[in-house]
Write a protein that holds these residues in place. Structure first.
Motif, PDB file in Angstrom:
ATOM      1  N   ILE A 176       4.574  -7.390  -9.829  1.00  0.00           N
ATOM      2  CA  ILE A 176       3.587  -6.688  -9.005  1.00  0.00           C
ATOM      3  C   ILE A 176       3.910  -7.105  -7.569  1.00  0.00           C
ATOM      4  O   ILE A 176       4.072  -8.304  -7.310  1.00  0.00           O
ATOM      5  CB  ILE A 176       2.157  -7.136  -9.375  1.00  0.00           C
ATOM      6  N   THR A 177       4.047  -6.147  -6.681  1.00  0.00           N
ATOM      7  CA  THR A 177       4.462  -6.526  -5.315  1.00  0.00           C
ATOM      8  C   THR A 177       3.532  -5.937  -4.269  1.00  0.00           C
ATOM      9  O   THR A 177       2.903  -4.891  -4.484  1.00  0.00           O
ATOM     10  CB  THR A 177       5.899  -6.038  -5.006  1.00  0.00           C
ATOM     11  N   PHE A 178       3.464  -6.642  -3.154  1.00  0.00           N
ATOM     12  CA  PHE A 178       2.783  -6.101  -1.973  1.00  0.00           C
ATOM     13  C   PHE A 178       3.704  -6.307  -0.787  1.00  0.00           C
ATOM     14  O   PHE A 178       4.139  -7.427  -0.507  1.00  0.00           O
ATOM     15  CB  PHE A 178       1.435  -6.794  -1.720  1.00  0.00           C
ATOM     16  N   LYS A 179       3.990  -5.226  -0.083  1.00  0.00           N
ATOM     17  CA  LYS A 179       4.817  -5.306   1.126  1.00  0.00           C
ATOM     18  C   LYS A 179       4.050  -4.637   2.260  1.00  0.00           C
ATOM     19  O   LYS A 179       3.745  -3.444   2.187  1.00  0.00           O
ATOM     20  CB  LYS A 179       6.159  -4.598   0.920  1.00  0.00           C
ATOM     21  N   SER A 180       3.757  -5.419   3.295  1.00  0.00           N
ATOM     22  CA  SER A 180       2.948  -4.860   4.380  1.00  0.00           C
ATOM     23  C   SER A 180       3.758  -3.904   5.252  1.00  0.00           C
ATOM     24  O   SER A 180       4.990  -4.023   5.352  1.00  0.00           O
ATOM     25  CB  SER A 180       2.376  -5.993   5.231  1.00  0.00           C
ATOM     26  N   LYS A 181       3.032  -2.956   5.846  1.00  0.00           N
ATOM     27  CA  LYS A 181       3.679  -2.007   6.748  1.00  0.00           C
ATOM     28  C   LYS A 181       3.122  -2.112   8.170  1.00  0.00           C
ATOM     29  O   LYS A 181       3.799  -1.795   9.132  1.00  0.00           O
ATOM     30  CB  LYS A 181       3.483  -0.575   6.231  1.00  0.00           C
ATOM     31  N   SER A 182       1.857  -2.546   8.263  1.00  0.00           N
ATOM     32  CA  SER A 182       1.286  -2.715   9.606  1.00  0.00           C
ATOM     33  C   SER A 182       0.174  -3.749   9.567  1.00  0.00           C
ATOM     34  O   SER A 182      -0.478  -3.944   8.531  1.00  0.00           O
ATOM     35  CB  SER A 182       0.752  -1.388  10.137  1.00  0.00           C
ATOM     36  N   VAL A 183       0.001  -4.419  10.695  1.00  0.00           N
ATOM     37  CA  VAL A 183      -1.054  -5.441  10.817  1.00  0.00           C
ATOM     38  C   VAL A 183      -1.783  -5.174  12.127  1.00  0.00           C
ATOM     39  O   VAL A 183      -1.149  -5.017  13.170  1.00  0.00           O
ATOM     40  CB  VAL A 183      -0.445  -6.863  10.845  1.00  0.00           C
ATOM     41  N   SER A 206      -6.422  -6.647   9.771  1.00  0.00           N
ATOM     42  CA  SER A 206      -6.389  -5.537   8.819  1.00  0.00           C
ATOM     43  C   SER A 206      -4.921  -5.258   8.474  1.00  0.00           C
ATOM     44  O   SER A 206      -4.133  -4.909   9.359  1.00  0.00           O
ATOM     45  CB  SER A 206      -7.040  -4.299   9.449  1.00  0.00           C
ATOM     46  N   VAL A 207      -4.588  -5.454   7.236  1.00  0.00           N
ATOM     47  CA  VAL A 207      -3.185  -5.311   6.819  1.00  0.00           C
ATOM     48  C   VAL A 207      -3.054  -4.100   5.898  1.00  0.00           C
ATOM     49  O   VAL A 207      -3.782  -3.966   4.914  1.00  0.00           O
ATOM     50  CB  VAL A 207      -2.701  -6.580   6.080  1.00  0.00           C
ATOM     51  N   THR A 208      -2.139  -3.215   6.238  1.00  0.00           N
ATOM     52  CA  THR A 208      -1.858  -2.049   5.407  1.00  0.00           C
ATOM     53  C   THR A 208      -0.462  -2.203   4.813  1.00  0.00           C
ATOM     54  O   THR A 208       0.471  -2.606   5.504  1.00  0.00           O
ATOM     55  CB  THR A 208      -1.923  -0.759   6.244  1.00  0.00           C
ATOM     56  N   GLY A 209      -0.360  -1.916   3.535  1.00  0.00           N
ATOM     57  CA  GLY A 209       0.959  -2.062   2.907  1.00  0.00           C
ATOM     58  C   GLY A 209       1.021  -1.362   1.568  1.00  0.00           C
ATOM     59  O   GLY A 209       0.039  -0.759   1.108  1.00  0.00           O
ATOM     60  N   ASP A 210       2.186  -1.447   0.957  1.00  0.00           N
ATOM     61  CA  ASP A 210       2.410  -0.804  -0.345  1.00  0.00           C
ATOM     62  C   ASP A 210       2.175  -1.801  -1.474  1.00  0.00           C
ATOM     63  O   ASP A 210       2.858  -2.825  -1.551  1.00  0.00           O
ATOM     64  CB  ASP A 210       3.844  -0.268  -0.433  1.00  0.00           C
ATOM     65  N   LEU A 211       1.223  -1.465  -2.333  1.00  0.00           N
ATOM     66  CA  LEU A 211       0.974  -2.275  -3.518  1.00  0.00           C
ATOM     67  C   LEU A 211       1.624  -1.558  -4.709  1.00  0.00           C
ATOM     68  O   LEU A 211       1.296  -0.407  -4.998  1.00  0.00           O
ATOM     69  CB  LEU A 211      -0.529  -2.428  -3.761  1.00  0.00           C
ATOM     70  N   THR A 212       2.570  -2.227  -5.336  1.00  0.00           N
ATOM     71  CA  THR A 212       3.219  -1.653  -6.521  1.00  0.00           C
ATOM     72  C   THR A 212       2.741  -2.416  -7.749  1.00  0.00           C
ATOM     73  O   THR A 212       2.952  -3.623  -7.865  1.00  0.00           O
ATOM     74  CB  THR A 212       4.750  -1.735  -6.411  1.00  0.00           C
ATOM     75  N   PHE A 213       2.071  -1.679  -8.610  1.00  0.00           N
ATOM     76  CA  PHE A 213       1.465  -2.298  -9.794  1.00  0.00           C
ATOM     77  C   PHE A 213       1.666  -1.333 -10.959  1.00  0.00           C
ATOM     78  O   PHE A 213       1.406  -0.142 -10.819  1.00  0.00           O
ATOM     79  CB  PHE A 213      -0.027  -2.537  -9.493  1.00  0.00           C
ATOM     80  N   HIS A 214       2.183  -1.851 -12.066  1.00  0.00           N
ATOM     81  CA  HIS A 214       2.400  -1.019 -13.255  1.00  0.00           C
ATOM     82  C   HIS A 214       3.323   0.157 -12.936  1.00  0.00           C
ATOM     83  O   HIS A 214       3.156   1.272 -13.439  1.00  0.00           O
ATOM     84  CB  HIS A 214       1.037  -0.516 -13.777  1.00  0.00           C
ATOM     85  N   GLY A 215       4.265  -0.083 -12.021  1.00  0.00           N
ATOM     86  CA  GLY A 215       5.240   0.947 -11.683  1.00  0.00           C
ATOM     87  C   GLY A 215       4.748   2.011 -10.733  1.00  0.00           C
ATOM     88  O   GLY A 215       5.480   2.932 -10.394  1.00  0.00           O
ATOM     89  N   VAL A 216       3.505   1.881 -10.279  1.00  0.00           N
ATOM     90  CA  VAL A 216       2.932   2.888  -9.370  1.00  0.00           C
ATOM     91  C   VAL A 216       2.729   2.236  -8.006  1.00  0.00           C
ATOM     92  O   VAL A 216       2.185   1.132  -7.914  1.00  0.00           O
ATOM     93  CB  VAL A 216       1.577   3.400  -9.898  1.00  0.00           C
ATOM     94  N   THR A 217       3.186   2.904  -6.955  1.00  0.00           N
ATOM     95  CA  THR A 217       3.047   2.356  -5.600  1.00  0.00           C
ATOM     96  C   THR A 217       1.995   3.146  -4.827  1.00  0.00           C
ATOM     97  O   THR A 217       2.068   4.377  -4.770  1.00  0.00           O
ATOM     98  CB  THR A 217       4.401   2.418  -4.857  1.00  0.00           C
ATOM     99  N   LYS A 218       1.036   2.423  -4.289  1.00  0.00           N
ATOM    100  CA  LYS A 218       0.000   3.061  -3.474  1.00  0.00           C
ATOM    101  C   LYS A 218      -0.202   2.243  -2.208  1.00  0.00           C
ATOM    102  O   LYS A 218      -0.050   1.020  -2.221  1.00  0.00           O
ATOM    103  CB  LYS A 218      -1.327   3.135  -4.246  1.00  0.00           C
TER     104      LYS A 218
END
Lengths: 281, 185
Positions: free
Chosen positions: B99-106, B115-127
Motif C-alpha cells: 500500500i503506498t502513498f506518494k505526495s504531489k503537493s503540500v 495539507s498534503v495531497t497525494g496518490d494513495l494506492t491500495f488494493h491495486g487502486v490509486t486515488k
C-alpha cells in the motif's frame, strides 16, 4: 453476507443463465448445439463471476479476472476440431497461468519456486482441459461431466473453508453451472452441448484451485489433489449413464484435497453463518 | 555577471543543503486502522511494516512524502483474523503486496499543520487523497542523529478501492492514522 444474496449470486443466477441457454440447446438444430452448450457455460461463469467480483477491470488484475475472461476464447476452443483445439488450449492455458501468477513472480517466488509452480499450474490446467475433452469425445460426456462437477463442488467448499469466502462463491458459481451440465448428461448421456460446456468450464475450475493456492490459503497439496480429480474422467468403468469408475476416483481425489485443506486450516467442526469465516473473529 | 552567477550557485547550494531526507524508522512508525464491526463497535488494528522517506524542505510546501506499507504485515491481535484480512476477501496481500502513498503537493494550513495531497494506492487502486499532516517535531536523538515525526488521520471508503466483501460485517469507512518517524540521512 446475507445468505439470500449469497445464494442468489453464487447459485441462482448461474443456474438461471446456464439453464436458459441449455434449455435452448435441447430445442436447437444439432449443428448449433455445441455453440449453445459453450455459451451456456460461458454466460453462467462470466456473468455469475462478475456479480460476485464486481465490475471487471481492463486489463485484468486479480487471478479470477483472468479466469472469467478466459470464458470467451474457451467458447472458440469448444468449437474447434481436436488438434486445433488442443493447440489453442495450450496457448491459452500458458497465457492465463502466466498472467494470473504475475504478483507471485514479482514479489514472492524465488529461485526454482516460480518455474516449478508455473510448470505445475500449466500441467494441471492443460492436463485437465485435454483429459476432459478427450474423455467427452471418446466416451459419453457424462463420464467427464460428473467428475468435473464434483471437483468444482468440493473445490468450492475447500476454497471457502480455507480462507476466502469470495473464492468459495466463485467456486459455487462453477459448481452450479457444471452441476446443471452434469444433470443434463444423466438425461441425455451423449448430448453434443455437454462436451462444449465442459470445455469452457474445465480451465476455470483448475484455475480457481491455483488461485486458491497462490493467493489464498488453500494448501498446495490440496490444490494438486483437487486439480488431478478431473483426470478421473479417463478412469476405467465409464460406461453407462452413471460412470462409476471416474466418479469414484474423482470423489476420492477431491475429498482427499478437501480433507487436506480442512486439516491445515484447523477447521471442520464449526458451523459458520453463510458468507462468514468458519469461526467468529 | 560573475557576482550574479556566484549568487545563483550559492542559492542553489543553499536550497540543496536545506532539504533533509528522513528515512522512515519502521520500529517507531505506525499505521493504525479502525473499522466498524457489525455496527456494534470499532475494531482496531495496525500494519507493522512501514517504510519510505520524507524529503523535508526548508520550505515545507516543497516537501515530499513517500510511504510504503506491506499489506501482509496486518496485525489485529488475532491470527485467524489477520489471515482472513490478508486473503482475497479483503487486502488480497499476495496479489497487492504493498500500500503506498506518494505526495504531489503540500500547502501550509496553520502552525505545524500542512495539507498534503497525494496518490494513495491500495488494493491495486490509486486515488488522490488530501489529508492534514502534523509535523510533530524535529530533534536530536541519543546517537547523534536527527529525527522528525509526522502524523495524519484520514478516512477512506474501502469499497472505492475494490474491497467490497462483507460490508455488512466490517464497515466501509476505514479510519487510518499514519504516524511516521524518520531518521535524517
Amino acid at each position: 453476507m446475507d445468505p439470500v444474496a449469497l445464494f442468489s449470486k453464487a447459485v441462482l443466477l448461474p443456474a438461471l443463465l446456464g439453464g436458459l441457454v441449455l434449455g435452448g440447446a435441447h430445442l436447437a438444430p444439432a449443428r448449433i448445439q455445441p455453440l449453445m452448450g459453450a455459451l451456456a457455460m460461458a454466460m453462467a461463469w462470466m456473468v455469475g463471476g462478475s456479480v460476485v467480483l464486481g465490475a471487471m477491470p481492463w486489463p485484468p488484475v486479480e487471478a479470477p479476472h483472468f479466469l472469467l475472461l478466459l470464458g470467451a476464447p474457451a467458447v472458440v476452443v469448444a468449437l474447434l476440431p481436436p488438434a486445433a483445439g488442443h493447440a489453442l488450449r495450450a496457448l491459452l492455458a500458458a497465457g492465463v497461468v502466466y498472467g494470473m501468477s504475475e504478483p507471485k513472480r514479482a514479489y514472492a517466488w524465488e529461485g526454482a519456486t516460480g518455474p516449478l509452480w508455473l510448470g505445475l499450474g500449466l500441467g494441471l490446467m492443460l492436463g485437465a482441459w485435454v483429459a476432459i475433452d478427450e474423455a467427452a469425445r471418446r466416451r459419453a460426456p457424462a463420464a467427464s461431466a460428473l467428475p468435473l462437477a464434483l471437483t468444482a463442488a468440493v473445490g468450492a467448499m475447500a476454497l471457502g473453508a480455507t480462507g476466502s469466502v469470495v473464492y468459495g462463491q466463485l467456486g459455487g458459481v462453477l459448481a452450479t453451472a457444471l452441476g446443471l451440465v452434469a444433470a443434463s448428461t444423466l438425461r441425455s448421456p451423449a448430448a453434443p452441448w455437454s462436451r462444449a460446456a465442459l470445455t469452457v468450464g474445465t480451465p476455470a475450475v483448475v484455475g480457481m484451485l491455483l488461485a486458491g493456492a497462490w493467493f489464498s490459503e488453500l494448501p498446495a497439496g490440496a490444490a494438486v489433489l483437487l486439480g488431478l480429480a478431473p483426470l478421473a474422467a479417463l478412469a476405467p468403468k465409464a460406461e453407462g449413464r452413471l460412470p462409476v469408475g471416474p466418479l469414484a476416483l474423482s470423489l476420492l481425489l477431491s475429498l482427499g484435497g478437501l480433507g487436506w485443506g480442512l486439516a491445515e486450516a484447523g477447521m471442520g467442526s464449526t458451523a459458520a453463518p453463510a458468507g462468514m469465516p468458519a469461526e467468529p473473529w | 555577471m560573475r557576482p550574479f552567477l556566484a549568487a545563483l550557485a550559492f542559492s542553489a547550494l543553499s536550497s540543496v543543503a536545506l532539504a533533509d531526507t528522513f528515512e522512515v524508522d519502521t520500529s517507531h512508525s505506525t499505521v493504525l486502522f479502525r473499522a466498524k464491526h457489525f455496527n456494534a463497535s470499532y475494531t482496531y488494528g495496525r500494519f507493522n511494516d512501514v517504510t519510505g522517506k520524507v524529503l523535508w524542505e526548508a520550505d515545507p510546501t516543497k516537501s515530499v512524502f513517500d510511504i510504503t506499507v506491506k499489506a501482509a504485515s496486518v496485525d489485529s491481535n488475532s491470527d485467524k483474523r489477520d489471515q482472513h484480512l490478508a486473503s482475497p476477501d479483503f487486502l488480497n496481500a499476495a496479489q497487492f503486496p504493498v500500500i503506498t502513498f506518494k505526495s504531489k503537493s503540500v500547502t501550509k494550513k496553520s502552525g505545524n499543520v500542512y495539507s498534503v495531497t497525494g496518490d494513495l494506492t491500495f488494493h491495486g487502486v490509486t486515488k488522490t487523497v488530501t489529508t492534514d499532516v502534523e509535523h510533530v517535531g524535529t530533534g536530536p536523538d541519543a546517537w547523534g542523529g536527527t529525527r522528525a515525526g509526522f502524523e495524519t488521520t484520514l478516512t477512506i471508503k474501502r469499497s472505492e478501492y475494490g474491497v467490497k466483501n462483507m460490508l455488512d460485517a466490517v464497515g466501509d469507512d476505514i479510519r487510518l492514522t499514519i504516524a511516521v518517524e524518520g531518521v535524517k540521512k
